[in-house]
Design an enzyme around this catalytic site. Structure first.
Site, PDB file in Angstrom:
ATOM      1  CE1 TYR A   1      -8.746 -50.064 -18.214  1.00  8.70           C
ATOM      2  CE2 TYR A   1     -10.561 -48.900 -17.188  1.00  8.70           C
ATOM      3  CZ  TYR A   1      -9.633 -49.006 -18.199  1.00  8.70           C
ATOM      4  OH  TYR A   1      -9.597 -48.052 -19.184  1.00  8.70           O
TER       5      TYR A   1
ATOM      6  CG  ASP B   1      -9.941 -47.140 -22.165  1.00  5.33           C
ATOM      7  OD1 ASP B   1     -11.047 -46.619 -22.378  1.00  5.33           O
ATOM      8  OD2 ASP B   1      -8.935 -46.498 -21.793  1.00  5.33           O
TER       9      ASP B   1
ATOM     10  CG  ASP C   1       2.446 -53.635 -31.625  1.00  7.17           C
ATOM     11  OD1 ASP C   1       1.778 -54.685 -31.771  1.00  7.17           O
ATOM     12  OD2 ASP C   1       3.697 -53.638 -31.533  1.00  7.17           O
TER      13      ASP C   1
ATOM     14  CG  ASP D   1     -11.124 -43.247 -26.731  1.00  7.61           C
ATOM     15  OD1 ASP D   1     -12.191 -43.754 -26.324  1.00  7.61           O
ATOM     16  OD2 ASP D   1     -10.620 -42.223 -26.217  1.00  7.61           O
TER      17      ASP D   1
ATOM     18  CE  LYS E   1       3.866 -55.639 -27.763  1.00 14.12           C
ATOM     19  NZ  LYS E   1       4.201 -55.138 -29.116  1.00 14.12           N
TER      20      LYS E   1
HETATM   21  C1  IPM Z   1     -14.446 -45.692 -21.085  1.00 13.25           C
HETATM   22  C2  IPM Z   1     -13.811 -44.625 -20.240  1.00 13.25           C
HETATM   23  C3  IPM Z   1     -13.575 -45.186 -18.839  1.00 13.25           C
HETATM   24  C4  IPM Z   1     -12.652 -46.375 -18.962  1.00 13.25           C
HETATM   25  C5  IPM Z   1     -13.015 -44.163 -17.839  1.00 13.25           C
HETATM   26  C6  IPM Z   1     -13.901 -42.946 -17.729  1.00 13.25           C
HETATM   27  C7  IPM Z   1     -12.787 -44.781 -16.484  1.00 13.25           C
HETATM   28  O1  IPM Z   1     -12.646 -44.164 -20.803  1.00 13.25           O
HETATM   29  O2  IPM Z   1     -15.554 -46.148 -20.751  1.00 13.25           O
HETATM   30  O3  IPM Z   1     -13.859 -46.092 -22.094  1.00 13.25           O
HETATM   31  O4  IPM Z   1     -11.425 -46.209 -18.964  1.00 13.25           O
HETATM   32  O5  IPM Z   1     -13.148 -47.475 -19.067  1.00 13.25           O
HETATM   33 MN    MN Z   2     -12.217 -45.071 -22.755  1.00 12.91          MN
END
Ligand code: IPM
Ligand code: MN
Length: 326
Positions: free
Chosen positions: A122, A229, A205, A233, A172
């Site tokens: 990032y 990140d 993984d 999710d 990893k």
């Molecule tokens: C998150 C989002 C952000 C990230 C994006 C919107 C830049 O996906 O906060 O997880 O990748 O950190």
């Molecule tokens: Mn995200």
């Protein structure tokens, strides 16, 4: 208690809708916020080209917290708002911990991901050579400073000690032999200072399989920015859905404000339909209250959200039901 000064960035898509519910619930919990609204995000950028003025950033340094909905809209090229607003906020305000809890009591899931929030892929290292030619090259490096990695790991060990005292490093190391090596050495050295904390290591993984098959094994996880990140999710998906996933972008040193936002994005496809689940934003507001020293109100909001999986209705009806329970 004195009013807390909080900046509000509703942002794009469902962002303003879910933030309104979060503020409704905070008010119902009896906490007085002095809010300052900021019209920022993709829509603002399309209006007048503004992403994040330096003057706004300076104003933010004097706030206690920032509460953000979601930013980004399909009409703006990728990266403009993400890098220029969200990541700039994380970097400039030194929000080096991204704390993302996942709780699904019925399934015995209760873990927290500590995502390093200022470095890794990032950071923006890299570039193009010969762009647009058949021989073009794109590189995107991963920046891992010993300082940055160690402070995230230290935070994670301290959090683990206050919970079930177990910390898993996810990386990893079998392929990323430079950054992985630095992470592993920093982890082992800090672990030696916390002899009572149980530790584990998972390749990222394999961690994806464990998230799906046995997420109950985790207490606290620490990992780099990109792995964090992606994993968070997945964490949302296995613990009730992304509509329940909250996060805190923390400056634990408190040299400036911390920022609180749901894990989900602006969901332009359902914006304005009343179908967005505000629970993630409400839970993010609860994390904010906790950080502001309003632990008792935060606990009531958390408890009220525990029933939210059974609530139905529009975004604001779900907000009403949570607010009624605080
Ligand atoms: C998150 C989002 C952000 C990230 C994006 C919107 C830049 O996906 O906060 O997880 O990748 O950190
Ligand atoms: Mn995200």
């Amino acid at each position: 208690m004195a009013k807390h000064r909080v900046g509000i960035v509703g942002g794009d898509g469902i962002g303003p809708e879910v933030v309104a519910e979060g503020l409704k619930v905070v008010a119902a919990a009896g906490v007085d916020l002095e809010t300052v609204d900021y019209d920022l995000g993709g829509a603002r950028y399309l209006k007048d080209g503004t992403v994040l003025p330096d003057s706004v950033l300076e104003e933010w340094r004097g706030l206690e917290a920032i509460y953000l909905g979601a930013v980004g809209t399909p009409a703006v090229p990728p990266g403009v708002i993400e890098r220029g607003l969200l990541l700039r906020m994380r970097f400039e305000l030194d929000l080096y911990v991204n704390q993302r809890p996942f709780v699904a009591p019925d399934e015995g899931i209760d873990f927290v991901v500590i995502r390093e929030n200022t470095e890794g892929t990032y950071a923006g290292e890299g570039g193009f050579l010969r762009k647009g030619t058949p021989h073009e090259i794109a590189t995107q490096g991963s920046v891992n400073s010993r300082f940055g990695v160690e402070r995230a790991i230290r935070y994670a060990f301290e959090l683990a000690a206050a919970r079930r005292n177990h910390l898993t490093l996810v990386h990893k190391t079998n392929v990323l032999t430079f950054s992985g090596d630095l992470w592993e050495r920093a982890f082992d050295e800090v672990a030696a200072e916390h002899p009572s904390t149980g530790t584990a290591y998972n390749h990222v993984d394999a961690a994806c399989i464990y998230f799906v098959e046995s997420p109950q094994r985790y207490d606290v996880i620490v990992t780099d920015n990109l792995f964090g990140d992606i994993l968070t999710d997945l964490g949302g998906a296995v613990s009730g859905g992304i509509g329940f996933a909250s996060s805190a972008n923390l400056n634990p040193a408190r040299t400036g404000p911390s920022m609180f936002e749901p894990v989900h994005g602006s969901a332009p496809d359902i914006a304005g339909t009343g179908r967005a689940n505000p629970t993630a934003a409400v839970l993010s507001a609860a994390m904010m209250l906790d950080f502001l020293g309003e632990a008792e109100a935060a606990a009531r909001v958390h408890a009220a959200c525990a029933a939210a999986a059974n609530f139905s209705g529009t975004t604001s009806e779900i907000g009403d039901q949570i607010a009624a329970g605080v």
